[in-house]
Design a protein around this motif. Structure first.
Motif, PDB file in Angstrom:
ATOM      1  N   MET A 148       0.855  -1.183   0.000  1.00  0.00           N
ATOM      2  CA  MET A 148       0.000   0.000   0.000  1.00  0.00           C
ATOM      3  C   MET A 148       0.894   1.237   0.000  1.00  0.00           C
ATOM      4  O   MET A 148       1.645   1.466   0.950  1.00  0.00           O
ATOM      5  N   TYR A 151      -0.469   7.355   2.221  1.00  0.00           N
ATOM      6  CA  TYR A 151      -1.418   7.246   3.320  1.00  0.00           C
ATOM      7  C   TYR A 151      -2.803   7.496   2.757  1.00  0.00           C
ATOM      8  O   TYR A 151      -3.088   8.555   2.226  1.00  0.00           O
ATOM      9  N   ARG A 152      -3.672   6.502   2.858  1.00  0.00           N
ATOM     10  CA  ARG A 152      -5.010   6.590   2.284  1.00  0.00           C
ATOM     11  C   ARG A 152      -6.101   6.687   3.336  1.00  0.00           C
ATOM     12  O   ARG A 152      -7.272   6.533   3.019  1.00  0.00           O
ATOM     13  N   ALA A 156      -8.536   2.475   4.938  1.00  0.00           N
ATOM     14  CA  ALA A 156      -7.678   1.737   4.008  1.00  0.00           C
ATOM     15  C   ALA A 156      -6.595   0.973   4.773  1.00  0.00           C
ATOM     16  O   ALA A 156      -6.264  -0.170   4.416  1.00  0.00           O
TER      17      ALA A 156
END
Length: 167
Positions: A148, A151-152, A156
């Motif tokens: 990933m 930063y989502r 998330a």
């Protein structure tokens, strides 16, 4: 030469520090050194409640525990990394990470030092890290399980931890 001339000739300006001032300065320098060392250690090990393991031991700990490694690629100058650090300080998220992963922080030092230590550079190449923060879930043998980038948000993050954490 009379006595006044001899005294004037021998007189020198005194540049001695008083013992009290010397010890105050010495204590201030020592305090600065200690805080700098402690601050750097905190940045490299990460904040929060996650029990970060040394990246050098993460694979062997993963093999022994049967948990995947969670690499947190981060940098001191990275704003979104600091936001992610707040999630690491959350007891629910930290508990999930500690239970399901072998967490290891990988701190990029490219900007600060001009290069990364060999182990950090190798991991960044292996997992093709192009930005920060990046989370990588990996098997003990290094096989990529999930990645990933950026930063989502908390949702998330929670979904990533749920998907790749050991049940």
């Amino acid at each position: 030469m009379d006595r006044t001339e001899a005294t004037a000739a021998c007189a020198r300006p005194q540049s001695r520090l008083s013992p009290v001032l010397f010890w105050v300065l010495a204590a201030a320098v020592l305090l600065r050194i200690v805080t700098a060392v402690m601050d750097r250690g905190a940045k490299e090990t990460g904040g929060g409640l996650v029990r970060w393991q040394p990246r050098e031991k993460a694979a062997s700990l993963s093999l022994a525990s049967g948990k995947p490694v969670l690499y947190d690629f981060t940098a001191a100058w990275c704003g979104p990394c600091k936001v992610l650090d707040r999630d690491w300080a959350d007891s629910d998220i930290a508990g999930r990470v500690n239970a399901a992963f072998v967490p290891a922080r990988v701190v990029d030092r490219q900007r600060e030092d001009g290069r990364n230590p060999p182990g950090v550079a190798e991991l960044a190449r292996q997992y093709q890290i192009t930005g920060f923060p990046t989370l990588v879930a990996a098997a003990a043998d290094g096989t990529l399980l999930g990645k990933m980038e950026g930063y989502r948000g908390r949702e998330a993050l929670e979904a990533f931890l749920e998907e790749f954490g050991k049940k």
